[in-house]
Design a protein around this motif. Structure first.
Motif, mmCIF file in Angstrom:
data_model
loop_
_atom_site.group_PDB
_atom_site.id
_atom_site.type_symbol
_atom_site.label_atom_id
_atom_site.label_comp_id
_atom_site.label_asym_id
_atom_site.label_seq_id
_atom_site.Cartn_x
_atom_site.Cartn_y
_atom_site.Cartn_z
ATOM 1 N N LEU A 96 2.626 -21.744 10.088
ATOM 2 C CA LEU A 96 4.062 -21.484 9.988
ATOM 3 C C LEU A 96 4.411 -20.129 10.599
ATOM 4 C CD1 LEU A 96 6.807 -22.298 8.224
ATOM 5 C CD2 LEU A 96 6.045 -20.329 6.910
ATOM 6 N N PRO A 104 19.609 -18.499 4.961
ATOM 7 C CA PRO A 104 19.267 -19.526 3.976
ATOM 8 C C PRO A 104 17.873 -19.313 3.367
ATOM 9 C CG PRO A 104 20.104 -20.520 6.005
ATOM 10 C CD PRO A 104 19.900 -19.061 6.282
ATOM 11 N N SER A 152 14.261 -18.295 5.188
ATOM 12 C CA SER A 152 14.549 -17.852 6.563
ATOM 13 C C SER A 152 13.759 -16.599 6.950
ATOM 14 C CB SER A 152 16.056 -17.629 6.749
ATOM 15 O OG SER A 152 16.552 -16.730 5.799
ATOM 16 N N GLY A 153 13.020 -15.998 6.011
ATOM 17 C CA GLY A 153 12.133 -14.885 6.358
ATOM 18 C C GLY A 153 12.564 -13.519 5.851
HETATM 19 N N1 LIG Z 1 2.249 -15.592 1.745
HETATM 20 C C1 LIG Z 1 2.735 -16.673 2.376
HETATM 21 N N2 LIG Z 1 1.921 -17.616 2.870
HETATM 22 C C2 LIG Z 1 2.414 -18.693 3.525
HETATM 23 N N3 LIG Z 1 3.724 -18.913 3.752
HETATM 24 C C3 LIG Z 1 4.586 -17.995 3.270
HETATM 25 C C4 LIG Z 1 4.151 -16.824 2.563
HETATM 26 N N4 LIG Z 1 5.243 -16.095 2.218
HETATM 27 C C5 LIG Z 1 6.306 -16.762 2.676
HETATM 28 N N5 LIG Z 1 5.924 -17.899 3.301
HETATM 29 C C6 LIG Z 1 6.802 -18.861 3.980
HETATM 30 O O1 LIG Z 1 7.520 -18.118 4.975
HETATM 31 C C7 LIG Z 1 8.857 -18.586 5.062
HETATM 32 C C8 LIG Z 1 9.797 -17.412 4.803
HETATM 33 O O2 LIG Z 1 9.695 -17.069 3.427
HETATM 34 P P1 LIG Z 1 10.507 -15.881 2.772
HETATM 35 O O3 LIG Z 1 10.034 -15.752 1.360
HETATM 36 O O4 LIG Z 1 10.398 -14.686 3.629
HETATM 37 O O5 LIG Z 1 12.003 -16.439 2.815
HETATM 38 P P2 LIG Z 1 13.344 -15.825 2.182
HETATM 39 O O6 LIG Z 1 14.325 -15.770 3.302
HETATM 40 O O7 LIG Z 1 13.031 -14.597 1.434
HETATM 41 O O8 LIG Z 1 13.772 -17.002 1.187
HETATM 42 P P3 LIG Z 1 14.557 -16.931 -0.227
HETATM 43 O O9 LIG Z 1 16.003 -16.761 0.099
HETATM 44 O O10 LIG Z 1 14.290 -18.280 -0.835
HETATM 45 O O11 LIG Z 1 13.966 -15.804 -1.035
HETATM 46 C C9 LIG Z 1 9.001 -19.721 4.046
HETATM 47 O O12 LIG Z 1 8.807 -20.932 4.728
HETATM 48 C C10 LIG Z 1 7.876 -19.448 3.067
HETATM 49 O O13 LIG Z 1 7.447 -20.650 2.457
#
Ligand SMILES: Nc1ncnc2c1ncn2[C@@H]1O[C@H](COP(=O)(O)OP(=O)(O)OP(=O)(O)O)[C@@H](O)[C@H]1O
Ligand SMILES: [Mg+2]
Length: 249
Positions: free
Chosen positions: A21, A42, A45-46
């Protein structure tokens, strides 16, 4: 700690791959002292991944993070904290057996302050978030909305030059979110720090932030003032697809 008031934090072409990913792709942004930047997008999104990369909890696959001329890419979290970057966590990490004051002091000591300095800063930070009256309460006895406030105090206790808040309004009702807004709004002006805030509470984000940076599937889709972002077609489409509302009601 770096003390230059003109400093800017630069995030340059950050890519972060997890197994199978790509969580971030070529993300570039800057954060100036005294400003409030909203990082939105959303779920998935990272946003948290980017805060983790900036604060040293994750190493980027590619790209650089700089504070002024200092390249801090890949430095461990404690070293980055000493430079003056502080953060809160999406999942609250208070020591439930310690008092509120002790929790804030521990954060200040971990950021490199001596014990007497840490006590002084902890008292200042609690006062700053309007939680002086909670100082002697065990953190485990705090109601949820107050826990979020103490998380912010912990981050503030090191007097950071850049502050990263990951969903400080999560789980707060409208009134608690308004209190948070009142508390956060003057901080960058009064302390000179640059603040990056992630939150899904668009009512808070639109009123608090000077600028917004929008991620979708790990890529930047828009950057601009809240008003510009609110009317951007790609942003509206991303939020419609996510089932969340972009515009505050
Ligand atoms: N340690 C990890 N190992 C594998 N995949 C990960 C890890 N951390 C995050 N991801 C994946 O990376 C992508 C981004 O995650 P992230 O937690 O940064 O999103 P976010 O924008 O903070 O979401 P939210 O609004 O739900 O908190 C997602 O698909 C998540 O499942
Ligand atoms: Mg997140």
């Amino acid at each position: 700690m770096i003390q230059n008031n003109a400093l800017t934090l630069h995030v340059e072409e950050i890519t972060k791959d997890f197994v199978g990913l790509r969580a971030l792709e070529d993300v570039t942004l800057s954060l100036h002292r005294g400003e409030i930047l909203g990082l939105i997008g959303p779920n998935g999104s990272g946003k948290t991944t980017l805060i983790n990369v900036i604060t040293g909890f994750l190493k980027p696959t590619r790209g650089r993070v700089r504070v002024g001329d200092t390249d801090i890419t890949g430095w461990p979290p404690h070293r980055i904290a000493h430079v003056g970057l502080a953060r809160t966590f999406q999942t609250i990490k208070l020591f439930r057996g310690l008092t509120v004051l002790e929790n804030v002091e521990v954060a200040a000591v971990s950021a490199g302050l001596s014990r007497p300095q840490a006590r002084e800063r902890a008292l200042w930070a609690l006062e700053r978030v309007g939680a002086t009256h909670l100082a002697t309460i065990p953190a485990g006895a705090l109601p949820y909305g107050e826990e979020r406030r103490i998380e912010v105090a912990r981050a503030l206790a090191s007097r950071p030059i850049f502050l990263f808040l990951d969903e400080p309004a999560a789980g707060l009702n409208e009134q608690e979110s308004d209190t948070l807004l009142e508390m956060l709004t003057p901080l960058p002006r009064e302390t000179g720090c640059g603040m990056l805030i992630v939150d899904h509470d668009m009512r808070l984000i639109m009123r608090l932030c000077h600028r917004l940076h929008v991620l979708n599937y790990g890529r930047t889709i828009c950057e601009g003032t809240p008003n510009e972002v609110r009317h951007d077609k790609e942003v509206i489409a991303a939020y419609l697809g996510s089932g969340r509302r972009m515009l505050p009601c």
